[in-house]
Design a protein around this motif. Sequence first.
Motif, PDB file in Angstrom:
ATOM      1  N   TRP A   1      -1.629  11.161   3.341  1.00  0.00           N
ATOM      2  CA  TRP A   1      -2.681  10.642   2.488  1.00  0.00           C
ATOM      3  C   TRP A   1      -3.364  11.790   1.744  1.00  0.00           C
ATOM      4  O   TRP A   1      -3.359  12.944   2.190  1.00  0.00           O
ATOM      5  N   ASN A   2      -3.921  11.434   0.613  1.00  0.00           N
ATOM      6  CA  ASN A   2      -4.716  12.366  -0.182  1.00  0.00           C
ATOM      7  C   ASN A   2      -5.887  11.580  -0.758  1.00  0.00           C
ATOM      8  O   ASN A   2      -5.703  10.691  -1.583  1.00  0.00           O
ATOM      9  N   GLY A   3      -7.099  11.879  -0.288  1.00  0.00           N
ATOM     10  CA  GLY A   3      -8.266  11.124  -0.725  1.00  0.00           C
ATOM     11  C   GLY A   3      -8.248   9.731  -0.146  1.00  0.00           C
ATOM     12  O   GLY A   3      -8.262   9.539   1.072  1.00  0.00           O
ATOM     13  N   ASP A   4      -8.167   8.740  -1.008  1.00  0.00           N
ATOM     14  CA  ASP A   4      -8.158   7.351  -0.559  1.00  0.00           C
ATOM     15  C   ASP A   4      -6.837   6.654  -0.905  1.00  0.00           C
ATOM     16  O   ASP A   4      -6.785   5.445  -1.024  1.00  0.00           O
ATOM     17  N   ARG A   5      -5.757   7.429  -1.037  1.00  0.00           N
ATOM     18  CA  ARG A   5      -4.474   6.849  -1.406  1.00  0.00           C
ATOM     19  C   ARG A   5      -3.368   7.368  -0.495  1.00  0.00           C
ATOM     20  O   ARG A   5      -3.430   8.484   0.016  1.00  0.00           O
TER      21      ARG A   5
ATOM     22  N   SER B   1       6.305  -9.542 -16.464  1.00  0.00           N
ATOM     23  CA  SER B   1       7.286  -9.142 -15.442  1.00  0.00           C
ATOM     24  C   SER B   1       7.759  -7.728 -15.678  1.00  0.00           C
ATOM     25  O   SER B   1       7.941  -6.953 -14.741  1.00  0.00           O
ATOM     26  N   LEU B   2       7.961  -7.386 -16.940  1.00  0.00           N
ATOM     27  CA  LEU B   2       8.419  -6.039 -17.249  1.00  0.00           C
ATOM     28  C   LEU B   2       7.322  -5.017 -17.005  1.00  0.00           C
ATOM     29  O   LEU B   2       7.555  -3.955 -16.431  1.00  0.00           O
ATOM     30  N   LEU B   3       6.105  -5.342 -17.420  1.00  0.00           N
ATOM     31  CA  LEU B   3       5.013  -4.405 -17.237  1.00  0.00           C
ATOM     32  C   LEU B   3       4.620  -4.241 -15.784  1.00  0.00           C
ATOM     33  O   LEU B   3       4.044  -3.235 -15.395  1.00  0.00           O
ATOM     34  N   SER B   4       4.942  -5.246 -14.964  1.00  0.00           N
ATOM     35  CA  SER B   4       4.552  -5.157 -13.556  1.00  0.00           C
ATOM     36  C   SER B   4       5.351  -4.126 -12.803  1.00  0.00           C
ATOM     37  O   SER B   4       5.072  -3.850 -11.648  1.00  0.00           O
ATOM     38  N   THR B   5       6.356  -3.511 -13.441  1.00  0.00           N
ATOM     39  CA  THR B   5       7.122  -2.480 -12.771  1.00  0.00           C
ATOM     40  C   THR B   5       6.396  -1.143 -12.784  1.00  0.00           C
ATOM     41  O   THR B   5       6.861  -0.191 -12.206  1.00  0.00           O
ATOM     42  N   ALA B   6       5.270  -1.069 -13.454  1.00  0.00           N
ATOM     43  CA  ALA B   6       4.500   0.163 -13.400  1.00  0.00           C
ATOM     44  C   ALA B   6       3.892   0.343 -12.016  1.00  0.00           C
ATOM     45  O   ALA B   6       3.613  -0.597 -11.302  1.00  0.00           O
ATOM     46  N   SER B   7       3.700   1.604 -11.633  1.00  0.00           N
ATOM     47  CA  SER B   7       3.192   1.884 -10.298  1.00  0.00           C
ATOM     48  C   SER B   7       1.764   1.392 -10.162  1.00  0.00           C
ATOM     49  O   SER B   7       0.922   1.578 -11.030  1.00  0.00           O
ATOM     50  N   SER B   8       1.493   0.730  -9.067  1.00  0.00           N
ATOM     51  CA  SER B   8       0.147   0.269  -8.783  1.00  0.00           C
ATOM     52  C   SER B   8      -0.509   1.240  -7.820  1.00  0.00           C
ATOM     53  O   SER B   8       0.152   1.922  -7.042  1.00  0.00           O
ATOM     54  N   GLU B   9      -1.818   1.320  -7.864  1.00  0.00           N
ATOM     55  CA  GLU B   9      -2.561   2.220  -7.004  1.00  0.00           C
ATOM     56  C   GLU B   9      -3.520   1.401  -6.152  1.00  0.00           C
ATOM     57  O   GLU B   9      -4.334   0.639  -6.666  1.00  0.00           O
ATOM     58  N   THR B  10      -3.401   1.552  -4.847  1.00  0.00           N
ATOM     59  CA  THR B  10      -4.283   0.883  -3.910  1.00  0.00           C
ATOM     60  C   THR B  10      -5.151   1.933  -3.239  1.00  0.00           C
ATOM     61  O   THR B  10      -4.642   2.944  -2.743  1.00  0.00           O
ATOM     62  N   HIS B  11      -6.448   1.696  -3.215  1.00  0.00           N
ATOM     63  CA  HIS B  11      -7.387   2.638  -2.624  1.00  0.00           C
ATOM     64  C   HIS B  11      -7.840   2.114  -1.259  1.00  0.00           C
ATOM     65  O   HIS B  11      -8.081   0.920  -1.082  1.00  0.00           O
ATOM     66  N   TYR B  12      -7.947   3.022  -0.295  1.00  0.00           N
ATOM     67  CA  TYR B  12      -8.293   2.651   1.066  1.00  0.00           C
ATOM     68  C   TYR B  12      -9.497   3.456   1.530  1.00  0.00           C
ATOM     69  O   TYR B  12      -9.754   4.570   1.067  1.00  0.00           O
ATOM     70  N   GLN B  13     -10.205   2.859   2.454  1.00  0.00           N
ATOM     71  CA  GLN B  13     -11.221   3.561   3.215  1.00  0.00           C
ATOM     72  C   GLN B  13     -10.716   3.743   4.637  1.00  0.00           C
ATOM     73  O   GLN B  13      -9.848   3.002   5.092  1.00  0.00           O
ATOM     74  N   ARG B  14     -11.255   4.705   5.332  1.00  0.00           N
ATOM     75  CA  ARG B  14     -10.798   4.970   6.690  1.00  0.00           C
ATOM     76  C   ARG B  14     -10.956   3.706   7.544  1.00  0.00           C
ATOM     77  O   ARG B  14     -12.006   3.075   7.569  1.00  0.00           O
ATOM     78  N   GLY B  15      -9.877   3.323   8.203  1.00  0.00           N
ATOM     79  CA  GLY B  15      -9.884   2.143   9.047  1.00  0.00           C
ATOM     80  C   GLY B  15      -9.450   0.875   8.351  1.00  0.00           C
ATOM     81  O   GLY B  15      -9.289  -0.165   9.012  1.00  0.00           O
ATOM     82  N   ASP B  16      -9.234   0.915   7.008  1.00  0.00           N
ATOM     83  CA  ASP B  16      -8.775  -0.275   6.302  1.00  0.00           C
ATOM     84  C   ASP B  16      -7.345  -0.622   6.725  1.00  0.00           C
ATOM     85  O   ASP B  16      -6.520   0.280   6.934  1.00  0.00           O
ATOM     86  N   PRO B  17      -7.034  -1.913   6.843  1.00  0.00           N
ATOM     87  CA  PRO B  17      -5.652  -2.285   7.211  1.00  0.00           C
ATOM     88  C   PRO B  17      -4.683  -1.956   6.088  1.00  0.00           C
ATOM     89  O   PRO B  17      -4.977  -2.147   4.904  1.00  0.00           O
TER      90      PRO B  17
END
Length: 620
Positions: free
Chosen positions: A183-187, A39-55
């Motif tokens: 956006w920058n790249g895929d983020r 629970s404590l470690l889950s406060t770190a920032s997560s990174e989600t990568h997208y492709q053009r058109g991804d929901p």
Amino acid sequence: MQPSLHFVPRPSSHPPFSCYHPMMARPPFLVLLLFFLLSLLSTASSETHYQRGDPVMLYVNKVGPYHNPQETYHYYQLPVCSPENIRHKSLTLGEVLDGDRMAESMYEIRFRENVDKKVLCEMKLTPEQVEHLRQAIEELYYFEFVVDDLPLRGFVGYMEESGFLPHTHKIGLWTHLDFHLEWNGDRIIYANVSVRNVKPTSLDDVRSVLPVAHTYSVRWSETALERRGDRRGSRSGDDGFFPRTLEIHWLSIINSMVLVFLLVGFVVVILMRVLKNDLARYNLDEEASTSSSGDDFDQGDNGWKIIHTDVFRFPPCRSLLCAVLGVGSQFLALGTGIIVMALLGMFNVHRHGAINSAAILLYALTCCISGYVSSNFYRQIGGERWVWNILLTTSLFSAPFFLTWSVVNSVHWANGSTQALPATTILLLLTVWLLVGFPLTVIGGIFGKNRAGPFDAPCRTKNIAREIPPQPWYKSTLVHMTIGGFLPFSAISVELYYIFATVWGREQYTLYGILFFVFAILLSVGACISIALTYFQLSGEDYRWWWRSVLSAGSTGLFIFLYSVFYYSRRSNMSGAVQTVEFFGYSLLTGYVFFLMLGTISFFASLKFIRYIYVNLKMD
């Protein structure tokens, strides 16, 4: 519908722990400890990568009055567009404690694809629903959405009051939202929502069904900013909806430093000089009395020397005193640990509930400190009912906290606030206390009892207590509590405003280095003033210093609570039953915690000082 609580690291693409995970074969303590760490470690920032058109999923979170930060409700409690089946997002413990209740929205957003005024839904608002919205807008309700862990905030509606004669009062509902994402790249780097160049739907003089069409637009733009932890979060705060950070307040620091130097100088220079003269006079009188006659050297003497046979007489309610010292030591360790973890950069200010999770984790693990200190000192001063002492220690804070939380949570629950904890979270926290906190208190108590030695008293105590002479008014307990509480409070009074503005306001506190410095100042001032007041008490031949030393600096907690009353009435715009009950309930607990911490520091400083002066006193 209450959200379920899952201790899983984010992003959500990671598989959650199943109920039949192999770790479940291990002892419950290790499992719960692992869950807390996750629970404590889950406060770190997560990174989600997208492709053009991804929901891109946009979550609706909560709404609430702008000036009542702790009064929040689920967004779908308002008459707004909502899906038939509401699906909630799995939340961390810190997010649940912070009042988050994220649910999937009806907004359809795709990565790097612009949308121009798309219809979200069409509604027909009844007069009751219109009145509900009017009340929310008049109370300055804001909403909070979350997209890719970035918060988006805006006001539910528009209110305008102008003129005296004639007086106009206009209420409007924002039915169109403009989303701007970078956006920058895929983020995704930045997200914002605005209502610029949008005309609100008037809610004035609505007597029948009001048709409303909710629409939205999405605009994407490229940025050169990279996604790097807090830097991305600071970019998201540029809209200025909430104040972002606090400035360094040098006046508070200089004021505290001057006060500390004056007090330390008073104790070290003046008090030590007086003690040197006292010791020289007492030791000279002792040599003269032993060489001239065999009479009791107490005869004709006065001051703190004459009570040397009573100064180490154990106080009444010794079990309660030891419990206070044990729990106070625990909170000293807890407060120091939280500040050190913040200095090490373990908390991301833009992530919800990081400090809440860490505080629960550290409280459970530091329960062994309270058990050890309480039981060890209780055995030193001749206590025999060590089981009762451990039970008193473990309930000294948990019982008042549970009572206060029950009242506050019941008020939140009755008003439908998201600050009311779900039943699963309550059961989890109770289980943690039963399987981690309480056992560690018992284990610490057993170790403390077994490792306790004899009480280190330089003087022998007589069986018959000496009569205490009448004391002047300025040496009374009330005066000592006033002086001993006001001076430490004055050292932190300016800093206390910024802490209250962070906890009960919209500011974000990031000056942890200054906070650590002020915390050290607070403890130093409490110890110094306690030593000085104890010396004056002993000089008046009053040997009842045990509880007096706890109350002298511990009364700072009372001054902090009185300041909270002042802050609520003069420095904040908070109102309503929900916010008022929570504010004063938790302010009482805060003052109580400071009483325990500073009372512990004050007692051990006085004990160290008394042992020092009587060790250097020549006696038969």
